[in-house]
Write a protein that holds these residues in place. Structure first.
Motif, PDB file in Angstrom:
ATOM      1  N   ARG A 220       0.836  -1.196   0.000  1.00 24.96           N
ATOM      2  CA  ARG A 220       0.000   0.000   0.000  1.00 24.96           C
ATOM      3  C   ARG A 220       0.870   1.244   0.000  1.00 24.96           C
ATOM      4  O   ARG A 220       1.779   1.375   0.827  1.00 24.96           O
ATOM      5  CB  ARG A 220      -0.905   0.012   1.224  1.00 24.96           C
ATOM      6  CG  ARG A 220      -1.793   1.240   1.192  1.00 24.96           C
ATOM      7  CD  ARG A 220      -2.682   1.311   2.370  1.00 24.96           C
ATOM      8  NE  ARG A 220      -1.923   1.593   3.583  1.00 24.96           N
ATOM      9  CZ  ARG A 220      -2.478   1.585   4.788  1.00 24.96           C
ATOM     10  NH1 ARG A 220      -3.754   1.276   4.930  1.00 24.96           N
ATOM     11  NH2 ARG A 220      -1.753   1.870   5.833  1.00 24.96           N
TER      12      ARG A 220
ATOM     13  N   ARG B 179      -4.263  12.697   3.686  1.00 20.85           N
ATOM     14  CA  ARG B 179      -3.640  11.385   3.841  1.00 20.85           C
ATOM     15  C   ARG B 179      -3.999  10.535   2.627  1.00 20.85           C
ATOM     16  O   ARG B 179      -4.823  10.929   1.807  1.00 20.85           O
ATOM     17  CB  ARG B 179      -4.078  10.708   5.143  1.00 20.85           C
ATOM     18  CG  ARG B 179      -5.567  10.633   5.340  1.00 20.85           C
ATOM     19  CD  ARG B 179      -5.961   9.840   6.587  1.00 20.85           C
ATOM     20  NE  ARG B 179      -5.821   8.410   6.381  1.00 20.85           N
ATOM     21  CZ  ARG B 179      -6.678   7.486   6.862  1.00 20.85           C
ATOM     22  NH1 ARG B 179      -7.729   7.846   7.577  1.00 20.85           N
ATOM     23  NH2 ARG B 179      -6.476   6.208   6.628  1.00 20.85           N
TER      24      ARG B 179
ATOM     25  N   MET C  55      -7.807   0.342  -2.153  1.00 20.09           N
ATOM     26  CA  MET C  55      -8.544  -0.008  -0.948  1.00 20.09           C
ATOM     27  C   MET C  55      -9.945   0.536  -1.101  1.00 20.09           C
ATOM     28  O   MET C  55     -10.161   1.585  -1.713  1.00 20.09           O
ATOM     29  CB  MET C  55      -7.893   0.614   0.283  1.00 20.09           C
ATOM     30  CG  MET C  55      -6.506   0.099   0.515  1.00 20.09           C
ATOM     31  SD  MET C  55      -5.918   0.460   2.175  1.00 20.09           S
ATOM     32  CE  MET C  55      -6.989  -0.561   3.170  1.00 20.09           C
TER      33      MET C  55
ATOM     34  N   ASP D 272       0.007   6.106   3.571  1.00 23.88           N
ATOM     35  CA  ASP D 272      -1.345   6.496   3.948  1.00 23.88           C
ATOM     36  C   ASP D 272      -1.440   7.635   4.959  1.00 23.88           C
ATOM     37  O   ASP D 272      -2.118   8.624   4.710  1.00 23.88           O
ATOM     38  CB  ASP D 272      -2.097   5.250   4.450  1.00 23.88           C
ATOM     39  CG  ASP D 272      -3.526   5.574   4.869  1.00 23.88           C
ATOM     40  OD1 ASP D 272      -4.036   6.632   4.477  1.00 23.88           O
ATOM     41  OD2 ASP D 272      -4.136   4.763   5.585  1.00 23.88           O
TER      42      ASP D 272
ATOM     43  N   GLU E 140     -12.228   1.846   1.476  1.00 26.30           N
ATOM     44  CA  GLU E 140     -12.278   2.164   2.912  1.00 26.30           C
ATOM     45  C   GLU E 140     -12.982   3.474   3.194  1.00 26.30           C
ATOM     46  O   GLU E 140     -13.107   3.898   4.336  1.00 26.30           O
ATOM     47  CB  GLU E 140     -10.874   2.141   3.522  1.00 26.30           C
ATOM     48  CG  GLU E 140      -9.862   3.022   2.819  1.00 26.30           C
ATOM     49  CD  GLU E 140      -8.480   2.960   3.449  1.00 26.30           C
ATOM     50  OE1 GLU E 140      -8.339   2.467   4.577  1.00 26.30           O
ATOM     51  OE2 GLU E 140      -7.524   3.445   2.814  1.00 26.30           O
TER      52      GLU E 140
ATOM     53  N   ASP F 162     -11.030   1.786   8.455  1.00 23.42           N
ATOM     54  CA  ASP F 162     -11.513   3.110   8.071  1.00 23.42           C
ATOM     55  C   ASP F 162     -12.977   3.069   7.650  1.00 23.42           C
ATOM     56  O   ASP F 162     -13.718   4.012   7.903  1.00 23.42           O
ATOM     57  CB  ASP F 162     -10.647   3.680   6.936  1.00 23.42           C
ATOM     58  CG  ASP F 162      -9.440   4.425   7.485  1.00 23.42           C
ATOM     59  OD1 ASP F 162      -9.652   5.338   8.299  1.00 23.42           O
ATOM     60  OD2 ASP F 162      -8.304   4.074   7.133  1.00 23.42           O
TER      61      ASP F 162
ATOM     62  N   ARG G 292     -11.508   5.966  15.300  1.00 22.25           N
ATOM     63  CA  ARG G 292     -10.976   4.660  15.729  1.00 22.25           C
ATOM     64  C   ARG G 292      -9.921   4.787  16.809  1.00 22.25           C
ATOM     65  O   ARG G 292      -9.648   3.835  17.527  1.00 22.25           O
ATOM     66  CB  ARG G 292     -10.417   3.888  14.526  1.00 22.25           C
ATOM     67  CG  ARG G 292      -9.363   4.648  13.782  1.00 22.25           C
ATOM     68  CD  ARG G 292      -9.113   4.052  12.406  1.00 22.25           C
ATOM     69  NE  ARG G 292      -8.039   3.076  12.413  1.00 22.25           N
ATOM     70  CZ  ARG G 292      -7.428   2.659  11.312  1.00 22.25           C
ATOM     71  NH1 ARG G 292      -7.784   3.128  10.128  1.00 22.25           N
ATOM     72  NH2 ARG G 292      -6.462   1.789  11.390  1.00 22.25           N
TER      73      ARG G 292
HETATM   74 MG    MG Z   1      -7.227   2.591   6.335  1.00 20.78          MG
END
Ligand code: MG
Ligand code: PEP
Length: 886
Positions: free
Chosen positions: A629, A682, A757, A632, A759, A783, A793
């Motif tokens: 990935r 992000r 992703m 992020d 999310e 997410d 979270r």
């Molecule tokens: Mg995430």
């Protein structure tokens, strides 16, 4: 409407209607085992009663008819003055709720039938009056809410007057006097005489059992165990048999195998001349069941025969309650018995060997939570260590550390590198920092859903709660237990699986099951029944499952371990860790770059480092897919915190030092500061805003793949773009990435996939469009849950989830187990619409839910191709994926 079933009319599959106890009594009756005759009033009658506050029409008549039949069968009438039939009235819900609801014994005794009972028992006055006083006591307490202590006190008074502490020293006259005292207590509290009419006793007792479904402790228990609140309880009316008629009578419990280890043999306890409640109350010490062979060989042999028959019939470990009345064995209860995690595996394996079940059924009989328990490190215990207290095993693990009594002290000592155990009476949200800093948490109050327990489980931290033998004095920073005083800094060891607390440092070792997964323990040679059973069931799960299992790993070491644990690739390699440590300076240079040249310089310095990281991972995962990935989190997470930096700069300025660099950094941190960074710059946004950042990562991945492949390996990279909400974001990143990949890969034969992703809720809802640009989806359910519920979270677990759990808004944190209806729906929509747009689209999940047993079943149902989870959860996911497929 049929509300009452004779035992001969039911069977074990009617638990919804007859409750567990009733259904199993019926089953035993039909197997021809000696069950005292009786009948069961259904859960439906209970539900009707609870809904309206009165017995449903027809119930009274049906009870009368079944009672008559029972009286005929027994040749005695309820409460008959000469030769009375007595019955017990027992609760029994679908799910066992031990001790939560009511039972009344000896119903049918009154001032006249007590004499008949004595005659029945061969002129045993003592027994008859003791039975009568027990009825008044139980009936008073459970049916009429008379405070139980009043009866206890009256009993103590009689014993004191007699100069004894033992019930058995009281004779018939003492007990007759006690009955009088009890009757007075009864009428004082209820304003009426103790009911003499047997049928009235019966009806009131049945009503009390119905009502006990909603007793506070039952409600709390159900919430804890997640038993639905609307099931109601059945009521079993059973002819009394007596284990307290002398030395040739007694009562006991038995297991068909050891519920702790699963070992075959005879396990249980027996108490001569006693009734069931004496065993539970621990008034006298029981003897091991084997001794019954000596005491009453005929009953013992008979019991063993029944046990074998029950096991063969239920094809599982059974637990049994029995009573012997003057040499005659009676079976009072059986059920498929609870067992430890280890026993669950061992027994499932044994039953396969015995040909009672097949491997699919064995797989069905164990679960991931049990496997996870078997994987926690354990204490290496020898006789040297005896527990000083036992609480509730609230969050498993073995933790050793210095005792601290405040959160602040926990944080302080942990910062010095100490392992600490935070000891509190109970924790509250203010303790969160201390809980995070501690290795383990120990409380003297609270159960499995206390704040400490819930938060600790959420953090995966060892916790023992409710160790009430601990007398904790927070101001003096000490606790006392078993006559010893433990002060701050003393070392304790706590076992979050068993709830046991030890003083001093107990050594810790990896569990056998982990050694097996690690490959250091050969199941064939281990001679260890547990490891062999785990091996066999895991092998079957692997053969059965459709879901592949990958791991979340971003170091070579994690990748290697996960592979040993059975991972079939990496589902999430978070690249941000590669920006930490001594690379921080390079990140600072990147952020502070004033010109394109400076930025490119910084990126060029990061490139070889990233490439090395990927080479290591591709090597470990040789031949398996690796999803990498792109970065992020917001970049400022890699910079020092604003306040700290501002103070440093001010102090340095004061001292007249050169602070140009720090000032630039401070300005950058200020510039980048966001109120809600989780919803800020992000993921893909970062890639679109900082030129060259994603390009550098893509290049590093492609170059690493080529390098590994050229050196004879096989790298299968899958580049994943985080936080996409709109297809255009992905298209932009992809166009740039494809150019770089084409250039780097050339004719090396390396194939690089590009996917995203899912999310952000918007991505899930526009998955059809996004699939046009994505070769795979991986659901970021962390997410997706965060943004789906709007719960941060990072904050919620300690802040208010305990309250949500208490209120039953959810039974488990949605960050731990997928919220099927809401967040799960987003997953389902995206899977369907993504595949509709691009048939065969590869789908996976890499949020924490990928390793959660319940969630794995959901992902199987929605048709994902794989789940990805942390290395330690890989075996759990393999097992559950197998279970989901059978
Ligand atoms: Mg995430
Ligand atoms: C997710 O959001 O589920 C995910 C896997 O990404 P991260 O946890 O790194 O945000």
């Amino acid at each position: 409407h049929k509300y009452v079933y004779d035992f001969a009319e039911g069977n074990k599959d009617l638990k919804d209607l007859l409750g567990g106890k009733g259904a199993n009594l019926a089953e035993m009756t039909n197997l021809g085992l000696p069950v005292p005759p009786g009948f069961t009033i259904t859960t439906e009658a209970c539900k009707a009663y609870l809904a309206t506050g009165s017995e449903p029409t027809g119930l009274a008549e049906q009870i009368a008819a079944h009672l008559e039949a029972l009286e005929r069968e027994m040749g005695r009438r309820l409460g008959d003055p000469q030769d009375p039939l007595l019955v017990s009235v027992r609760s029994g819900a679908k799910f066992s709720m031990p001790g939560m609801m009511e039972t009344v014994l000896n119903v049918g005794l009154n001032d006249r039938s007590v004499v008949g009972l004595s005659a029945q028992a061969g002129g045993n006055d003592r027994f008859a009056w003791d039975s009568y006083r027990r009825l008044i006591q139980m009936f008073g307490k459970t049916v009429c809410d008379v405070p139980g202590e009043e009866f206890e006190h009256a009993l103590d008074d009689v014993k004191r007057a007699k100069g004894t502490t033992n019930d058995l020293d009281l004779d018939a006259d003492d007990l007759r006097g006690l009955v009088d005292a009890y009757k007075k207590i009864f009428s004082k509290h209820t304003g009426r005489e103790f009911p003499q009419e047997p049928r009235e006793q019966l009806d009131l007792a049945i009503r009390a059992v119905f009502e006990s479904w909603n007793a506070e402790r039952a409600v709390i228990y159900r919430r804890q165990e997640r038993i639905p609140a609307d099931l109601g309880t059945a009521v079993n009316v059973v002819a009394m048999v007596f284990g307290n008629l002398g030395a040739d009578s007694g009562t006991g419990v038995a297991f068909t195998r050891d519920p702790a280890s699963g070992a075959q043999g005879i396990y249980g306890d027996y108490l001569a001349n006693a009734q069931g409640e004496d065993v539970v109350a621990g008034i006298r010490n029981t003897v091991p069941l084997q001794e019954l062979e000596r005491i009453d060989k005929k009953s013992y042999d008979e019991l063993l025969d029944y046990m074998a028959r029950l096991e063969g019939h239920y094809k599982d470990l059974c637990d049994i309650e029995f009573t012997i009345e003057r040499g005659k064995l009676w079976m009072l209860q059986t059920r498929v018995g609870k067992r430890t995690a280890a026993a669950a595996f061992v027994i499932a394996g044994q039953l396969v060997d015995e040909g009672l079940i097949d491997l699919d059924e064995a797989l069905h009989r164990v679960n991931g939570a049990q496997l996870a328990q078997l994987m926690f490190p354990r204490f290496k215990l020898d006789h040297e260590f005896q527990p000083v207290a036992k609480g509730i095993g609230a969050s498993p693990g073995a933790a050793v550390g210095k005792v601290v009594f405040t959160s602040a002290r926990a944080v302080e000592l942990a910062a010095e590198g100490e392992s600490v155990i935070l000891v509190r009476r109970e924790t509250n949200p203010d303790d969160l920092n201390g809980m995070i800093a501690a290795k383990g948490i120990l409380t003297s109050r609270g159960g499995k859903t206390s704040h400490a327990a819930v938060v600790a489980r959420g953090m995966g931290k060892t916790c023992v709660s409710g160790a009430d033998e601990l007398d904790i004095n927070i101001p003096q920073r000490k606790f006392t237990v078993a006559g010893q005083t433990v002060t701050e800094g003393d070392v304790v060891s706590i076992d979050g699986t068993t709830g046991k607390v030890y003083l001093g440092e107990v050594p810790v070792m990896p569990s056998e099951v982990v050694q097996y997964f690690e490959g250091t323990l050969d199941p064939e040679q281990a001679g260890d029944a547990l490891v062999q059973a785990v091996h066999r069931i895991m092998t079957h799960a692997d053969a059965r499952r459709r879901l592949a299992v990958r791991t979340n790993a971003d170091t070579g070491a994690d990748a290697a371990r996960a592979r040993r644990f059975g991972a079939q690739g990496i589902g999430l390699c978070r690249t941000e860790h590669m920006f930490l440590g001594d690379r921080r300076e390079l990140v600072e240079r990147l952020i502070l770059a004033g010109t394109d040249a400076e930025r490119e310089d910084a990126l060029a310095a990061l490139l070889p480092l990233q490439r090395e990281d990927f080479i290591e991972i591709f090597r470990e995962m040789d031949g398996l897919p690796v999803t990498v990935r792109l970065i992020d989190p917001p970049l400022h997470e890699f910079l020092p915190p604003l306040e700290q930096l501002a103070v440093n700069v001010a102090v340095a300025q004061e001292r007249g030092e050169d602070v140009a660099k720090e000032e630039a950094l401070l300005a950058a941190v200020r510039r980048m500061h966001e109120e809600n960074p989780m919803l800020g710059l992000r993921g893909v946004r970062l890639g679109l805003v900082i030129p060259g950042l994603f390009a550098m990562q893509v290049r590093a991945i492609a170059e690493a793949a080529v390098a590994v492949t050229r050196s004879g390996g096989s790298a299968c990279p899958e580049i994943m773009v985080p936080l996409v909400g709109a297809v255009q974001e992905l298209e932009t990143v992809r166009a740039e990435a494809e150019k770089i990949i084409a250039e780097v890969v050339g004719d090396s034969g390396v194939e690089v996939l590009i996917g995203t992703m899912i999310e952000v809720p918007r991505a899930a809802l526009t998955a059809g469009q996004i699939a046009e640009a994505a070769q795979f989806f991986s659901f970021g359910t962390n997410d997706l849950t965060q943004m789906g519920w709007g719960f941060s979270r990072d904050d919620v677990e300690g802040a208010f989830f305990w309250r949500y759990l208490e209120l039953g808004i959810f039974g488990i944190s949605p960050f731990e187990s997928i919220d099927r209806e809401g967040v799960g729906r987003l997953v389902r929509i995206a899977a369907e619409e993504g595949r509709a747009a691009r048939p065969g689209l590869k789908l996976g999940v890499c949020g924490e839910h990928g390793g959660d047993p319940e969630s794995v079943h959901f992902f199987h149902e929605v048709g994902l191709d794989y789940v990805s989870c942390s290395p330690f959860r890989v075996p759990v996911a393999r097992l559950e994926a197998g279970r989901a497929a059978i």
